[in-house]
Design an enzyme around this catalytic site. Structure first.
Site, PDB file in Angstrom:
ATOM      1  CB  SER A   1      -0.908   0.032   1.224  1.00  0.00           C
ATOM      2  OG  SER A   1      -1.625   1.265   1.228  1.00  0.00           O
TER       3      SER A   1
ATOM      4  CE  LYS B   1      -3.384  -2.280  -0.103  1.00  0.00           C
ATOM      5  NZ  LYS B   1      -3.616  -2.116  -1.469  1.00  0.00           N
TER       6      LYS B   1
ATOM      7  CG  HIS C   1      -4.725  -0.825   3.897  1.00  0.00           C
ATOM      8  ND1 HIS C   1      -5.010  -0.247   2.673  1.00  0.00           N
ATOM      9  CD2 HIS C   1      -3.917   0.049   4.536  1.00  0.00           C
ATOM     10  CE1 HIS C   1      -4.414   0.921   2.579  1.00  0.00           C
ATOM     11  NE2 HIS C   1      -3.726   1.125   3.704  1.00  0.00           N
ATOM     12  CG  ASN C   2      -7.196  -1.476  -0.448  1.00  0.00           C
ATOM     13  OD1 ASN C   2      -6.184  -1.238   0.201  1.00  0.00           O
ATOM     14  ND2 ASN C   2      -7.192  -1.508  -1.756  1.00  0.00           N
TER      15      ASN C   2
ATOM     16  CD  GLU D   1      -7.438   3.088   0.079  1.00  0.00           C
ATOM     17  OE1 GLU D   1      -6.351   2.562   0.386  1.00  0.00           O
ATOM     18  OE2 GLU D   1      -7.854   3.103  -1.088  1.00  0.00           O
TER      19      GLU D   1
HETATM   20  C1  6PG Z   1      -3.216   1.482  -1.587  1.00  0.00           C
HETATM   21  C2  6PG Z   1      -4.474   1.693  -2.381  1.00  0.00           C
HETATM   22  C3  6PG Z   1      -4.345   1.039  -3.703  1.00  0.00           C
HETATM   23  C4  6PG Z   1      -5.322   1.528  -4.735  1.00  0.00           C
HETATM   24  C5  6PG Z   1      -6.652   0.919  -4.589  1.00  0.00           C
HETATM   25  C6  6PG Z   1      -7.782   1.837  -4.894  1.00  0.00           C
HETATM   26  O1  6PG Z   1      -3.329   0.935  -0.513  1.00  0.00           O
HETATM   27  O2  6PG Z   1      -2.158   1.863  -2.081  1.00  0.00           O
HETATM   28  O3  6PG Z   1      -5.569   1.171  -1.712  1.00  0.00           O
HETATM   29  O4  6PG Z   1      -4.380  -0.330  -3.488  1.00  0.00           O
HETATM   30  O5  6PG Z   1      -5.392   2.892  -4.775  1.00  0.00           O
HETATM   31  O6  6PG Z   1      -6.663  -0.147  -5.503  1.00  0.00           O
HETATM   32  O7  6PG Z   1      -8.888   1.057  -4.905  1.00  0.00           O
HETATM   33  P1  6PG Z   1     -10.196   1.466  -5.660  1.00  0.00           P
HETATM   34  O8  6PG Z   1      -9.835   1.679  -7.102  1.00  0.00           O
HETATM   35  O9  6PG Z   1     -11.097   0.304  -5.435  1.00  0.00           O
HETATM   36  O10 6PG Z   1     -10.639   2.733  -5.015  1.00  0.00           O
END
Ligand code: 6PG
Length: 472
Positions: free
Chosen positions: A130, A184, A187-188, A191
């Site tokens: 990430s 991960k 984490h997302n 996010e």
């Molecule tokens: C990270 C981000 C990265 C990416 C995601 C965005 O941790 O660096 O989360 O993995 O920006 O894939 O996800 P979406 O396109 O689903 O918003």
């Protein structure tokens, strides 16, 4: 001559930056991309780092350029391209070589790949990375799943390239097989919730308080010096202060209100539902993205249904203060839920996920990095077996301080028809979680009434049925 110590396949934004990061840390890296033109372009732009980069035109050259046992990082689009890449590599690699999938894989695919590679002599690692473009180049947060022995072999390079939080590397082995990609994914999911709650707060400022973007930018900047200090709050302040060159207006006002999603948020919700662990704030955030994409329908609905009439509003500063509290309380819900989902998955898949370590490696490098995560790391270190973050002294204290702010914002938003689904779900979650005597007694009675499902009594052991007029 095989002089590279590691290889990177896939020179898109993330792969290219990761490769440069590796070279920057003194390792010799071989690189390969399916389209050779991209490899050449990468090599030409490597500048000072060229001495430590071997750009390869074919996969055979790439494998030959790495000293065995070879660690090979694959950074290609998640899904089918990963399987194709593994299939192409397999006949070229030798026993003990390590294939590291560093993309945003669905952990179920990662589990399958572990099984498929069993007995091949090759080692597999599923690695969550990430930090976006900048993170990949300057230091991402790295979440590793696989055999601990495999991690030990790549630990020096991965810790070298990872972000550092007060000198501590943000890279760790989290458990076997799919553990790294699962973490991960969560984490997302978090996010998504963080971003959605920030967007909801922005919506209240814009549509309720009629604040313009630069004024909002100042609020977010001020927040980034306090307990909300985080990368996402920082970039929000920055985004809100940028002007569009073409119109001279804040650029945020010119951007279409429909957000994309690639799957990790949705997977977090699917997995949480499968395990019966509520992740309502993440769920609301994923749903809000889907609703955002229904732009034409929303426009039609506004025409037909209209918007509720605005109520008298409180003093702007009071609302802004409450918005800050609401964000903090909402964060507690999102992180408590995300960590609870990881705890359940840890049990289900036998990973033994180290919660404090996860919080620690999220303190720098990754998209959700924040001061808050340092507090979570401390809370899990002091209370390793706590079933919910909200039950730790630090976070129950934080909730006590912010709870009324969240409550007032959700109430005010509801009265004014302002959508705050993630914040409202956070409030609903806590209000349900904190109430010792809930309302499912009535649901049990209903289930027994129509399906003879039985219920437990407060005053007697065993299964009981109600006197439902002969229907049960
Ligand atoms: C990270 C981000 C990265 C990416 C995601 C965005 O941790 O660096 O989360 O993995 O920006 O894939 O996800 P979406 O396109 O689903 O918003």
């Amino acid at each position: 001559m095989a002089e590279a110590e590691i290889g990177v396949i896939g020179l898109g934004v993330m792969g290219a930056n990761l490769a440069l990061n590796i070279a920057d840390n003194g390792y010799h890296v071989a690189v390969y991309n399916r389209t050779a033109a991209r490899t050449e372009e990468f090599a030409a732009a490597a500048g000072d780092l060229s001495d430590r980069v071997t750009a390869c035109a074919t996969l055979e050259d790439f494998v030959a350029a790495i000293r065995p046992p070879r660690p090979v990082i694959i950074m290609v689009k998640a899904g089918e391209p990963v399987d194709q890449q593994i299939a192409a590599l397999k006949p070229l690699l030798a026993a003990n070589d390590i294939i590291i999938d560093a993309g945003n894989a669905n952990f179920r695919d990662t589990m399958r790949r572990f099984t498929e590679l069993e007995g091949s002599g090759l080692t597999f690692i599923g690695m969550g990375v990430s930090g976006g473009e900048e993170g990949a180049r300057r230091g991402p947060s790295i979440m590793v799943g696989g055999k601990e022995e495999a991690w030990r072999r790549v630990e020096p390079v991965l810790t070298a390239i990872s972000a550092k939080y007060q000198g501590e590397p943000c890279a760790a082995w989290l458990g076997e097989n799919g553990a790294g990609h699962f973490v991960k994914t969560i984490h997302n999911g978090i996010e998504y919730a963080d971003m959605q709650m920030i967007a909801e707060v922005y919506g209240v400022m814009r549509d309720h308080l009629s604040m313009d973007a630069p004024t909002m930018a100042a609020v977010f900047s001020a927040w980034s010096t306090g307990p909300l200090d985080s990368y996402l709050i920082d970039i929000t302040a920055e985004v809100l202060s940028v002007q569009d060159a073409a119109t001279g207006r804040p650029i945020v006002d010119m951007i279409v209100d429909a957000a994309g999603q690639k799957g990790t948020g949705r997977w977090s919700v699917i997995e949480s539902q499968m395990m019966g662990v509520p992740a309502t704030a993440i769920e609301a955030a994923v749903a809000a993205r889907s609703l955002s994409a229904m732009r034409a329908q929303r426009a039609q609905a506004e025409k037909l249904l209209g918007l509720p009439r605005q109520q008298d509003r409180r003093d702007d500063q009071q609302v802004v203060d409450d918005l800050g509290k609401a964000l903090l309380a909402g964060k507690v819900a999102a992180y408590a839920q995300g960590f609870a989902v990881m705890a359940a998955a840890s049990q289900e898949f036998g990973w033994n996920l180290p919660m404090a370590t996860i919080a620690r490696i999220w303190r720098a490098g990754c998209i959700i990095r924040s001061r808050f995560l340092d507090e979570i790391a401390t809370a899990f270190t002091e209370n390793p077996d706590v079933p919910n973050l909200a039950l730790t002294p630090a976070f129950s204290g934080l909730l006590a301080e912010t709870d009324m702010g969240l409550r007032r914002i959700v109430a005010e938003a509801a009265l004014n028809g302002l959508p705050v689904p993630a914040l409202a779900s956070a409030l609903g979650y806590f209000d349900t979680y904190r109430r010792g005597r809930g309302t499912a007694n009535l649901i049990q009675a209903q289930r027994d009434f129509f399906g003879a499902h039985g219920f437990e009594r407060l005053d007697a052991q065993g299964e009981h049925h109600g006197p439902w007029g002969g229907q049960s």
